[in-house]
Design an enzyme around this catalytic site. Structure first.
Site, short mmCIF file in Angstrom:
data_model
loop_
_atom_site.label_atom_id
_atom_site.label_comp_id
_atom_site.label_asym_id
_atom_site.label_seq_id
_atom_site.Cartn_x
_atom_site.Cartn_y
_atom_site.Cartn_z
N LYS A 22 0.73 -1.21 0.10
CA LYS A 22 -0.19 -0.21 -0.12
C LYS A 22 0.84 1.13 -0.01
O LYS A 22 0.59 2.25 -0.81
CB LYS A 22 -0.73 -0.10 1.16
CG LYS A 22 -1.72 1.24 1.45
CD LYS A 22 -2.45 1.46 2.80
CE LYS A 22 -1.76 1.65 4.04
NZ LYS A 22 -1.33 2.87 4.56
N ASN A 23 1.83 1.13 1.08
CA ASN A 23 2.86 2.57 1.17
C ASN A 23 3.67 2.58 -0.28
O ASN A 23 4.12 3.88 -0.05
CB ASN A 23 3.20 2.58 2.45
CG ASN A 23 2.27 2.89 3.75
OD1 ASN A 23 0.96 2.96 3.21
ND2 ASN A 23 2.40 2.50 4.81
N CYS A 117 -5.12 12.80 13.30
CA CYS A 117 -5.38 11.49 13.00
C CYS A 117 -5.52 10.60 14.40
O CYS A 117 -4.95 11.15 15.26
CB CYS A 117 -4.17 11.06 12.06
SG CYS A 117 -3.95 9.33 11.71
N ARG A 122 0.25 14.31 13.17
CA ARG A 122 1.02 14.36 11.87
C ARG A 122 0.74 15.57 11.07
O ARG A 122 0.14 15.60 10.30
CB ARG A 122 0.15 13.09 11.10
CG ARG A 122 0.24 11.96 12.02
CD ARG A 122 -0.60 10.58 11.42
NE ARG A 122 0.19 10.26 10.28
CZ ARG A 122 -0.25 9.30 9.21
NH1 ARG A 122 -1.42 8.52 9.55
NH2 ARG A 122 0.53 8.73 8.45
N ASP A 308 4.65 0.57 12.01
CA ASP A 308 3.41 -0.06 11.36
C ASP A 308 3.32 -1.61 12.03
O ASP A 308 2.42 -2.27 11.75
CB ASP A 308 3.64 0.18 10.12
CG ASP A 308 3.45 1.55 9.51
OD1 ASP A 308 2.77 2.33 10.33
OD2 ASP A 308 3.55 1.60 8.17
N ARG A 400 -8.60 -0.42 4.53
CA ARG A 400 -7.57 0.49 3.87
C ARG A 400 -6.34 -0.22 3.53
O ARG A 400 -5.65 0.33 2.65
CB ARG A 400 -7.60 1.63 4.84
CG ARG A 400 -8.68 2.42 5.01
CD ARG A 400 -8.47 3.64 5.94
NE ARG A 400 -7.21 4.23 5.58
CZ ARG A 400 -6.23 4.58 6.40
NH1 ARG A 400 -6.36 4.78 7.62
NH2 ARG A 400 -4.98 5.15 6.03
N1 EPU Z 1 6.22 14.90 11.03
C1 EPU Z 1 6.12 15.99 11.27
N2 EPU Z 1 5.98 16.86 10.07
C2 EPU Z 1 5.89 16.54 9.11
C3 EPU Z 1 6.10 15.32 8.61
C4 EPU Z 1 6.12 14.42 9.68
O1 EPU Z 1 6.13 16.54 12.39
O2 EPU Z 1 5.81 17.47 8.14
C5 EPU Z 1 6.20 13.92 12.04
C6 EPU Z 1 4.97 12.83 12.18
O3 EPU Z 1 3.78 13.53 12.73
C7 EPU Z 1 5.65 11.66 12.62
C8 EPU Z 1 6.75 11.58 12.34
O4 EPU Z 1 7.03 12.85 11.76
O5 EPU Z 1 5.53 11.71 14.07
C9 EPU Z 1 7.20 10.47 11.08
O6 EPU Z 1 6.01 10.71 10.17
P1 EPU Z 1 6.09 10.38 8.72
O7 EPU Z 1 6.04 11.63 7.72
O8 EPU Z 1 7.29 9.50 8.10
O9 EPU Z 1 4.74 9.54 8.36
P2 EPU Z 1 3.74 9.44 6.98
O10 EPU Z 1 4.81 9.62 5.81
O11 EPU Z 1 2.58 10.36 7.04
C10 EPU Z 1 4.15 6.94 6.48
C11 EPU Z 1 3.34 6.17 6.43
C12 EPU Z 1 2.77 5.45 7.59
C13 EPU Z 1 3.89 5.17 8.92
C14 EPU Z 1 4.73 6.14 8.63
C15 EPU Z 1 6.18 6.04 9.33
C16 EPU Z 1 2.37 5.91 4.18
C17 EPU Z 1 1.04 6.53 3.16
N3 EPU Z 1 2.01 6.05 5.39
O12 EPU Z 1 3.34 8.07 7.05
O13 EPU Z 1 1.89 4.35 7.35
O14 EPU Z 1 3.31 4.68 9.93
O15 EPU Z 1 5.16 6.70 7.51
O16 EPU Z 1 6.83 4.87 9.05
O17 EPU Z 1 3.33 5.83 3.59
C18 EPU Z 1 0.19 2.73 7.87
O18 EPU Z 1 0.25 2.17 6.72
O19 EPU Z 1 -0.65 2.26 8.86
C19 EPU Z 1 0.83 4.06 8.36
C20 EPU Z 1 0.17 4.79 9.24
#
Ligand code: EPU
Length: 420
Positions: A22-23, A117, A122, A308, A400
């Site tokens: 998915k990701n 969320c 996030r 995850d 999802r």
């Molecule tokens: N963060 C910030 N500011 C930003 C971006 C991130 O503070 O601008 C923080 C987030 O709040 C979090 C940390 O940085 O505390 C890491 O977040 P990240 O941005 O890496 O998460 P994401 O990209 O939103 C993806 C996956 C998630 C997975 C995380 C961590 C996708 C679509 N989603 O989320 O997947 O948990 O990376 O590995 O790729 C899931 O599949 O269940 C899922 C939640």
């Protein structure tokens, strides 16, 4: 709302095929916005998040053929509406991934700001800061990110250092940079395999990217990208989830169309818990011990233990011998499953970002509520182990991210039924 009914107590046994990730699929679908030529994708999982993303791309003017099969053809030559509305972004935060590609190719975008969320606040300010460094004019108004990179210069390459490791942040910036003028360097980049899969797809479309999979990614902007064919990598989190389900139920399963290559941290912990694992080039077999041993984990960006998989390991620790500490360092509210696991008889104490889990002899079936995708997976694992019947409410979360979960579990001998 659908519910899942599980009669626990059956050790999982047999073989299933793991779906595409998915990701990895979500950013790669957005990569189709970067070219006016077709992108052919294989191994696309059939999931709610994927159909939401396809609906979003369609309303932007992207043609999608063969939706509902593992092979998709996307063509964004008719891209004319660079808008991601609130009603789509609120159901799938990954919609923010259209921002970088839209700016790069279309010169403007209007994307609803994802709200909070269940697992944490996030925010997406790192995505925005990085795009601003590349010359985009961005302002947030009425809940929308309005972004422009118009004029002769468009986006220009920049050196971007993100404050924290962000997976979709890295992906958004990488997609923006492939069509920017000059070189972009992303420092502190996410090293997740899904970032590498996206980079591989972009390279096959003609992008110039070096260092994906390390914390410094260098992108040399090109004038245009062309069409390509790409197969999505296997879902390492789906793989890990089924391995945990087999481990918890004392079973033996073989997972095909996947690999242990990106699962080192998870495989090590399963090994510490007493499981035997046999890995082949594109398959993994797990044999569970008589009783699992408790294993402590600490979540961190790749290659360390993935957030995850945290909930699933909490579930297996609930029935293991001994106590374990689970430390969540990525998201500030990712223990919502603990209170539901306690309803099944688990012994869990939460202290801020630590959970102390002491294994019990058995869990008892009950009605529980899914709160997010991976939390739902942990409840499924606990339900498979629990004595009697477990009903899991709100399984739209599960749909999802897990393709045909009741069917796959059924293939492994589990007694699972969906009630509509
Ligand atoms: N963060 C910030 N500011 C930003 C971006 C991130 O503070 O601008 C923080 C987030 O709040 C979090 C940390 O940085 O505390 C890491 O977040 P990240 O941005 O890496 O998460 P994401 O990209 O939103 C993806 C996956 C998630 C997975 C995380 C961590 C996708 C679509 N989603 O989320 O997947 O948990 O990376 O590995 O790729 C899931 O599949 O269940 C899922 C939640």
């Amino acid at each position: 709302m659908d519910k899942l009914l599980i009669q626990g107590g059956v050790p999982l046994s047999g073989e299933i095929v793991i779906s595409g990730a998915k990701n990895a699929a979500l950013p790669i679908l957005c990569a189709s916005l970067l070219s006016s030529e077709p992108l052919e994708l294989h191994n696309v999982p059939q999931l709610k998040d994927i159909s939401t993303m396809l609906r979003l791309l369609r309303q932007m003017g992207v043609e999608v053929s063969d939706e509902g099969s593992e092979q998709l053809l996307l063509n964004s030559r008719g891209l004319d509406n660079p808008l991601a509305p609130y009603d789509m972004v609120k159901t799938m935060r990954a919609a923010i991934l259209v921002l970088g590609p839209l700016l790069a190719r279309h010169g403007e975008a209007r994307v609803s700001l994802p709200g909070g969320c269940a697992i944490g606040a996030r925010p997406v300010e790192q995505h925005i800061k990085g795009l601003q460094a590349m010359g985009a004019e961005i302002h947030v108004e009425h809940g929308y990110v309005h972004a422009r990179a118009k004029g002769k210069r468009g986006l220009v390459g920049a050196r971007i250092i993100t404050d924290m490791v962000t997976v979709t942040g890295t992906e958004n910036l990488m997609m923006a940079a492939v069509l920017a003028q000059g070189e972009t360097v992303i420092e502190n980049a996410a090293r997740e395999p899904e970032v590498v899969d996206l980079a591989n797809c972009l390279v096959s479309m003609g992008a110039q990217i070096a260092g994906a999979g390390t914390d410094r990614i260098r992108i040399q902007g090109v004038e245009r990208l062309h069409g390509a064919t790409h197969a999505i990598m296997a879902d390492r989190i789906e793989t890990g989830t089924y391995l945990c389900a087999a481990a918890a139920t004392g079973g033996r399963i073989r997972l095909t169309n996947t690999s242990a290559a990106y699962l080192d941290a998870v495989v090590d912990k399963l090994f510490d818990a007493g499981c035997e694992l046999f890995t082949e080039r594109s398959a993994i077999t797990l044999q569970a011990p008589q009783r699992l041993k408790a294993v402590s984990i600490r979540t961190s960006p790749y290659p360390a233990f993935p957030t995850d998989m945290q909930a699933q390991f909490m579930a297996i620790n609930c029935v293991a011998e001994g106590s374990a500490v689970i430390r969540e360092t990525i998201f500030e509210n990712r223990f919502m499953h603990a209170v539901e696991l306690i309803r099944l008889g688990a012994d869990i104490k939460i202290d801020a970002s630590n959970a102390m889990v002491t294994g019990v002899d058995h869990l008892d079936g009950a009605t529980v509520m899914a709160t997010d995708l991976r939390a739902s997976a942990s409840l499924v694992i606990a339900g498979l182990v629990a004595q009697g019947e477990t009903t899991i409410d709100r399984i739209y979360h599960l749909d999802r991210g897990y393709e045909r979960i009741e069917e796959k579990l059924g293939q492994l001998g589990a007694r699972v039924r969906r009630i509509r």
